[in-house]
Design an enzyme around this catalytic site. Sequence first.
Site: not given
Ligand code: 5GP
Length: 178
Positions: A100, A166, A104, A153
Amino acid sequence: MECDLGEVLIRRKTIQDRVRELAFDIGSAYGDRDLVLIGVLKGAVVFLSDLIRELPVSMATELDFLAVASYGTSTESSGVVRIIKDLDVDISGRNVMIVEDIVDTGLTLSYLVSILREREPAVLEVCSLLDKSARRKVNVDITFRGFEIPDEFVVGYGLDFSGKWRNLPEIYTLKRKD
Ligand code: 5GP
């Protein structure tokens, strides 16, 4: 919300060094056992492609990809996840590692782990470049973790904001455009 790039949070050299260490740790843990690495599209692509090139050459690795769509805004995942590209490889009885970009809330990963576990891999572990553990909503095990980051973020090194940034070699925070 319109955003600009903020500060560099993690420099290129720091990322490279850490990726090398992670690859060493994975190589030491697996030895000559085979490993299926599953990259979660699209964010993990840059990390995964650097990571595999640092793994010991003797390691038998196979690559596959999963793509998930998360219903949410551009900076907030809702936890409701849908698989839009499934694996090509049959992982039953295999050693599997989900790769991954960032964990988050943990909702995406915990969903992925639960569906992959149903396919009965011998081992199922997780390697994530970034960990924003302050925002965790569900508990997930990350065996190999690159960096713990603050609740910001971030973009770059595979991570995007609305499809942008990216390609940046460093990891940046975002700032709101005035
Ligand atoms: P989660 O389900 O753990 O909240 O989030 C997972 C997905 O959210 C990550 O794989 C990513 O795609 C997106 N995400 C979470 N935090 C960030 C961040 O700080 N930056 C970016 N670009 N994507 C994030």
